[in-house]
Scaffold this motif. Structure first.
Motif, short mmCIF file in Angstrom:
data_model
loop_
_atom_site.label_atom_id
_atom_site.label_comp_id
_atom_site.label_asym_id
_atom_site.label_seq_id
_atom_site.Cartn_x
_atom_site.Cartn_y
_atom_site.Cartn_z
N THR A 131 0.81 -1.18 0.16
CA THR A 131 0.23 -0.09 0.03
C THR A 131 0.88 1.18 0.03
O THR A 131 1.73 1.42 0.86
CB THR A 131 -1.02 0.18 1.20
OG1 THR A 131 -1.83 -1.01 1.34
CG2 THR A 131 -1.50 1.53 1.18
N VAL A 188 -2.64 5.23 -3.10
CA VAL A 188 -3.75 5.99 -2.87
C VAL A 188 -3.32 7.29 -2.82
O VAL A 188 -2.42 7.90 -1.89
CB VAL A 188 -4.29 5.66 -1.26
CG1 VAL A 188 -5.30 6.43 -0.68
CG2 VAL A 188 -4.59 4.23 -1.41
N ALA A 201 1.00 5.40 -0.24
CA ALA A 201 -0.01 6.52 -0.21
C ALA A 201 0.99 7.80 -0.76
O ALA A 201 2.25 7.88 -0.53
CB ALA A 201 -0.10 6.87 1.05
N THR A 243 -4.01 10.81 -1.40
CA THR A 243 -4.90 11.11 -0.36
C THR A 243 -4.20 12.28 0.45
O THR A 243 -3.22 12.58 0.41
CB THR A 243 -4.78 10.06 0.58
OG1 THR A 243 -6.03 10.32 1.92
CG2 THR A 243 -3.49 9.57 1.38
N MET A 256 -10.83 0.58 3.10
CA MET A 256 -9.59 0.74 2.51
C MET A 256 -8.52 0.03 3.37
O MET A 256 -7.62 -0.53 2.94
CB MET A 256 -8.98 2.04 1.99
CG MET A 256 -9.88 2.75 1.06
SD MET A 256 -9.53 4.20 0.94
CE MET A 256 -8.00 4.47 0.17
N PHE A 263 -6.61 4.79 -6.12
CA PHE A 263 -7.46 5.47 -5.40
C PHE A 263 -7.15 6.94 -5.39
O PHE A 263 -6.16 7.43 -4.96
CB PHE A 263 -7.63 5.35 -3.78
CG PHE A 263 -8.24 3.92 -3.55
CD1 PHE A 263 -9.55 3.79 -3.27
CD2 PHE A 263 -7.40 2.66 -3.57
CE1 PHE A 263 -10.13 2.53 -3.10
CE2 PHE A 263 -8.08 1.48 -3.40
CZ PHE A 263 -9.11 1.34 -2.97
N ASP A 264 -8.03 7.81 -6.27
CA ASP A 264 -7.70 9.28 -6.16
C ASP A 264 -8.72 10.12 -5.18
O ASP A 264 -9.67 10.33 -5.58
CB ASP A 264 -8.01 9.76 -7.97
CG ASP A 264 -7.66 11.18 -8.05
OD1 ASP A 264 -6.83 11.61 -7.38
OD2 ASP A 264 -7.95 11.66 -9.09
N GLU A 265 -8.13 10.40 -4.36
CA GLU A 265 -8.53 11.38 -3.19
C GLU A 265 -10.15 10.62 -3.02
O GLU A 265 -11.16 11.56 -3.09
CB GLU A 265 -8.60 12.70 -3.65
CG GLU A 265 -7.17 13.43 -3.80
CD GLU A 265 -6.61 13.85 -2.69
OE1 GLU A 265 -7.22 13.63 -1.60
OE2 GLU A 265 -5.88 14.78 -2.67
N PRO A 266 -10.15 9.52 -2.44
CA PRO A 266 -11.42 8.99 -2.43
C PRO A 266 -12.43 9.38 -1.40
O PRO A 266 -13.45 9.32 -1.49
CB PRO A 266 -11.23 7.44 -2.08
CG PRO A 266 -9.83 7.42 -1.42
CD PRO A 266 -9.02 8.72 -2.25
N MET A 324 -2.10 -1.37 -3.65
CA MET A 324 -2.76 -0.20 -3.54
C MET A 324 -2.10 0.97 -3.53
O MET A 324 -0.99 1.16 -3.11
CB MET A 324 -3.91 0.05 -2.63
CG MET A 324 -4.98 -0.94 -2.18
SD MET A 324 -6.03 -0.38 -0.87
CE MET A 324 -5.01 -0.56 0.42
N ILE A 358 -15.87 1.45 -4.73
CA ILE A 358 -14.73 0.41 -4.32
C ILE A 358 -15.33 -1.07 -4.69
O ILE A 358 -14.36 -1.57 -5.51
CB ILE A 358 -14.46 0.47 -2.87
CG1 ILE A 358 -13.81 1.90 -2.74
CG2 ILE A 358 -13.45 -0.56 -2.45
CD1 ILE A 358 -13.57 2.15 -1.12
#
Length: 231
Positions: free
Chosen positions: A33, A180, A35, A182, A168, A149-152, A178, A136
């Motif tokens: 993951t 992300v 970020a 964020t 998530m 994930f684009d600024e979910p 993932m 999702i």
């Protein structure tokens, strides 16, 4: 050695005369993951969109070992389809999955995101947080090797942001690969294996959450974190 899912080398993305991504290189391993944090306009979302071809790169190379699924800021659900139909549409139409098999998988995913009772409800009749959880589930229905994930949570009320982040977190615990983008620093700190800080189209720093949040090296990252804490 970890299996490499994504390798980006010297990625450049121009929009006319504006260079938004400036020679970014990035590798992501299976089960990781990652970020991506940074100020608005730093190229985070553009970089993400380069991965799945929504933005065509100006130069550089992308090696992707598998398929991607993407979750956007504004859900992008089909309003004329129920939650269940939103999830089954692509597996049936694109992958040729049997309708009953797709329905069974969709119900499993709705249960995973805590929305099995909303299967026959239309998007207009559920909350923003619920819509994002359906989005999702829809992305997961294609069994992607990499989730983007684009600024979910950016379009969500702060009170319901947690319900999306919890889903998530569950995916991260299950070692779903993932990336992300964020602005949720708590999520990046707690859930990410690696955090990337972008500024002005470049990766300024990357490392473990502890490296980034406890021991930032660059003055730009220090200033960014200070502004986030102050706000």
């Amino acid at each position: 050695m970890d299996r490499i899912i994504l390798k980006m080398t010297d990625i450049v993305k121009d929009f006319g005369d504006l260079r938004v991504v400036k020679g970014v290189s990035l590798t992501v391993s299976k089960g990781e993951t990652v970020a991506i944090i940074g100020p608005s306009g730093s190229g985070k979302s553009t970089l993400l969109r380069c991965i799945n071809g929504l933005n065509k790169v100006t130069s550089g190379n992308i090696e992707l070992n598998g398929e991607t699924g993407m979750v956007f800021q504004h859900f992008n659900l089909f309003p004329h389809m129920t939650c269940l139909e939103n999830i089954t549409y692509a597996p049936v139409k694109v992958k040729g999955m049997d309708k009953e098999e797709a329905r069974k998988r969709a119900m499993e995913l709705l249960k995973m995101v805590g929305l099995e009772t909303k299967a026959d409800v239309y998007p207009a009749h559920i909350s923003g947080g619920q819509k994002q959880r359906v989005a999702i589930a829809r992305a997961l229905a294609m069994n992607p090797d990499l989730m983007l994930f684009d600024e979910p949570t950016s379009a969500l009320d702060p009170e319901i942001t947690g319900e999306v982040l919890n889903v998530m977190k569950k995916l991260a615990e299950e070692h779903t690969t993932m990336i992300v983008v964020t602005h949720e620093m708590g999520f990046a700190r707690e859930v990410a294996d690696r955090v990337i800080f972008m500024n002005d189209g470049e990766i300024v720093e990357e490392g473990s959450p502890e490296d980034i949040f406890e021991n930032p090296r660059s003055e730009r990252l220090k200033a960014f974190l200070k502004s986030i804490i102050r706000s």
